[in-house]
Scaffold this active site. Sequence first.
Site, PDB file in Angstrom:
ATOM      1  N   GLY A   1       0.827  -1.216   0.000  1.00  0.00           N
ATOM      2  CA  GLY A   1       0.000   0.000   0.000  1.00  0.00           C
ATOM      3  C   GLY A   1       0.859   1.264   0.000  1.00  0.00           C
TER       4      GLY A   1
ATOM      5  CG  HIS B   1      -3.013  14.052  13.609  1.00  0.00           C
ATOM      6  ND1 HIS B   1      -2.684  12.743  13.880  1.00  0.00           N
ATOM      7  CD2 HIS B   1      -3.301  14.100  12.284  1.00  0.00           C
ATOM      8  CE1 HIS B   1      -2.779  12.041  12.752  1.00  0.00           C
ATOM      9  NE2 HIS B   1      -3.158  12.835  11.781  1.00  0.00           N
TER      10      HIS B   1
ATOM     11  NE  ARG C   1       3.057  32.552  18.560  1.00  0.00           N
ATOM     12  CZ  ARG C   1       2.295  33.626  18.393  1.00  0.00           C
ATOM     13  NH1 ARG C   1       1.054  33.501  17.960  1.00  0.00           N
ATOM     14  NH2 ARG C   1       2.768  34.824  18.647  1.00  0.00           N
TER      15      ARG C   1
ATOM     16  CD1 TRP D   1     -31.311  34.820  47.199  1.00  0.00           C
ATOM     17  CD2 TRP D   1     -31.427  32.956  48.412  1.00  0.00           C
ATOM     18  NE1 TRP D   1     -30.978  35.163  48.502  1.00  0.00           N
ATOM     19  CE2 TRP D   1     -31.049  34.031  49.272  1.00  0.00           C
ATOM     20  CE3 TRP D   1     -31.567  31.687  48.979  1.00  0.00           C
ATOM     21  CZ2 TRP D   1     -30.807  33.853  50.623  1.00  0.00           C
ATOM     22  CZ3 TRP D   1     -31.336  31.515  50.337  1.00  0.00           C
ATOM     23  CH2 TRP D   1     -30.949  32.586  51.147  1.00  0.00           C
TER      24      TRP D   1
HETATM   25  C1  BG6 Z   1      -3.330  12.416   8.206  1.00  0.00           C
HETATM   26  C2  BG6 Z   1      -4.602  12.952   7.629  1.00  0.00           C
HETATM   27  O1  BG6 Z   1      -3.596  11.764   9.394  1.00  0.00           O
HETATM   28  O2  BG6 Z   1      -2.438  13.489   8.418  1.00  0.00           O
HETATM   29  C3  BG6 Z   1      -4.342  13.722   6.371  1.00  0.00           C
HETATM   30  O3  BG6 Z   1      -5.483  11.868   7.353  1.00  0.00           O
HETATM   31  C4  BG6 Z   1      -3.285  14.764   6.575  1.00  0.00           C
HETATM   32  O4  BG6 Z   1      -5.530  14.314   5.895  1.00  0.00           O
HETATM   33  C5  BG6 Z   1      -2.074  14.154   7.234  1.00  0.00           C
HETATM   34  O5  BG6 Z   1      -2.948  15.301   5.321  1.00  0.00           O
HETATM   35  C6  BG6 Z   1      -1.043  15.202   7.571  1.00  0.00           C
HETATM   36  O6  BG6 Z   1       0.107  14.584   8.045  1.00  0.00           O
HETATM   37  P1  BG6 Z   1       1.525  15.253   7.852  1.00  0.00           P
HETATM   38  O7  BG6 Z   1       2.450  14.274   8.473  1.00  0.00           O
HETATM   39  O8  BG6 Z   1       1.741  15.459   6.391  1.00  0.00           O
HETATM   40  O9  BG6 Z   1       1.469  16.563   8.595  1.00  0.00           O
END
Ligand code: BG6
Length: 825
Positions: free
Chosen positions: A68, A300, A403, A651
């Site tokens: 893949g 993330h 940040r 109250w």
């Molecule tokens: C993936 C998302 O988890 O993170 C994507 O499914 C995104 O949509 C990607 O583009 C971004 O990852 P990086 O490592 O390129 O910041």
Amino acid sequence: MKLTLNERYKRFMAVLAVGLSRPGFLAHFRHPGCWKMLTVAMCMALLGCLQAQELRGHVSVILLGATGDLARKYLWQGLFQLYLDEAGKDYSFSFHGAALTSTKQGQAFVAKVLESLSCPEDVAPDRCAELKGQFQRLSAYRHLATSEDYVALSKDIEAQVQHGGLREAGRIFYFSVPPFAYADIARNINSSCRPGPGAWLRVVLEKPFGHDHLSAQQLATELGGFFREEEMYRVDHYLGKQAVAQILPFRDQNRKALDGLWSRHHVERVEIIMKETVDAEGRTSFYEEYGVIRDVLQNHLTEVLTLVAMELPHNISSSESVLQHKLRAFRALRGLQKGSAVLGQYQAYSEQVRREQQRPDSFRSLTPTFAGVLVHMDNLRWEGVPFILMSGKALDERVGYVRILFRNQAYCVLSDERWVADQSQCLPRQIVFYIGHGELGSPAVLVSRNLFRPSLPSESWKELGARPGLRLFGRPLSDFYAYRPVREQDAYSVLISRIFHGRKDSFVTTEHLLASWGFWTPLLDSLAHEVPRLYPGGAENGHLLDFEFGGAQLCFSQQQPEQLVPGPGPAPMPSGFQVLKAKYRESPLISAWPEELIAKLADDIEATAVRAVRRFGTFHLALSGGSSPVPLFQQLATRHYGFPWAHTHLWLVDERCVPLWDPESNFQHLQTHLLQHIRVPYYNIHPMPVHLHQRLCAEEDQGAQTYASEISALVANSSFDLVLLGMGADGHTASLFPQSPSGLDGEQLVVLTESPSRPFQRMSLSLPLINRARKVAVLVMGRVKREITMLVSRVGHEPKKWPISGVLPSSGQLVWYMDYEAFLG
Ligand code: BG6
């Protein structure tokens, strides 16, 4: 059993000789993968012989989905890096690429990928070629589809280990496959590919891990039927980004400097940002289901947030305590409301979906490709600090960073052109974990020079050289102590190494996953039908997506450029209506548009409060629950700085029989929208005692009587200065419902009642007590109240049928506040 190198070599050759002499053995090797297998086994044994120290065992890595995209781009390289880091240390390896692709095609694919592998810059080319050769010989492709294939795989691994005279240390199964394939693979691994006793199993899973809380829970339960929690490694590749992986070590190594800084007292805001220039073209079948919040924010950005926000464990090398502390951070996330987010969608998106998924021309997607979300934490460290999470596709630049911007409380006497970066406290003070890309082009950790000189591990982070002209976050790079990794590493390589070392804290546990979905799902549900703002994409977005926040609300800074379609005749404009003064049930009525009405009511309450404090020294205000008063509370909290809160007693008119911290509790509403923003002395706040002796509204606990006694003791003549009521669509007011057996008359000041809707049990002021007030204001808002407003305007004094009709202060004043929708329909 300890074997010397020589013994091991001899043994391997003997096994090989015996094997080769067995009838049928060679027939075995007619299968195309078998020669490769034999080579792998030989290499392992030879490698074992060459190693100077005793091996702790053999590790087999099985990469599922080896042909893949993810495997091609990152995973094979990550496995090679693992080999580079670990070969020659304690373990031997074999790498099995597996997929549904035919053996021939798969082998060709893998061979090509292996050929393209590269070494880090610090490895000499000769050495690199040698290691790459070894890795290639240890790697093989196999077609893996049926349960028999899994049985065969396991047997082959056992044979390899045995032939090499090795001990099996463990197996890593890396699932780089779509989630629908998980269950079958998991079943096969569990039933026929577990290593024997004493060796570990680690399965590595890639997102998506569900679509919302329920589906994540189902998936987790399903996987839990095959694997133990400690066997599962759910990847969030952001946890492997070097700057992200450095957050906790940085906090740990700079504890002394950060101890006094890392809190609401000093942090103005935290920005967690992932901007992308790419769009979702080619991936819309996935993206259309997920959108940016599920794709990026739920995983993330939330992971990163918890690393910043969590309490720092004493020992950050203990995976267990890191995970525990992180879970607590998840649990401290304050629930989001619809207004906590702004959504956008790049203009070409719907067209891409129509094309890629053969949707009709009329199809318009509501999937957001951009989101900004305002998050707050309910804990003492972070209370009130805005955490801004933002991500989007088709934006003007690709960059990711966290940040932390500190408050600036300094005034500098020296004029600004003389400010010196490490001395002036007037320059912005910030710490940035720069995840990558952007102007800098590499991961980095930046600390403003006027904060402190940070300490970073010198073997892995080095100071960035000067980059004249480069500005970051509005400042020249020279304003920062700036560090970059000595050796840049891809996130997957970092994570593969952590899987190998069993560092569970770099992965998403089931508890964390569910906590995160628990946090995001209500927002996702509430936004399901929200129309995102369209943006053109790239630099053309201009300021269209800029947003700003006030309290817990977020909104775009620019008004949406709307195209208004004019209707026939002149449309009524808000300014065309005056605040209408009239009579309703023989009492004064004030009617206006909702905003004006709330402003007027808030002004009237403040004026009443000021008068009461002037005359009596205190102001006793009883407030109702429900949704209508929320904008009033907000108005009082944000616009009424002259309100005499220090002399006000608050109250409750009524309460639901739930604990006070329950989101359904009226007190909780009051707390969220008003109390936490104003300064009322604690002893002036009087929640209803619905939760006594760990029971809710039990008669024997005498909560109603207790509240009544408190009122009698503190409120002169039990006569509130102002009672704020609402009116339900069935004519109820406070928690006095039609046909209520108590509270409509009699002596009792406070009563327990029953509501026709959940939660059924309530506590309420009685009508006789309400009617002792000096002033009663009834707030009625929204079209849903139209019918009851009409009806009640015509009925007489019939509190049994319509409790609101029993509101008639004996010597005080009653004023109705209705918005136009409730009053005029
Ligand atoms: C993936 C998302 O988890 O993170 C994507 O499914 C995104 O949509 C990607 O583009 C971004 O990852 P990086 O490592 O390129 O910041």
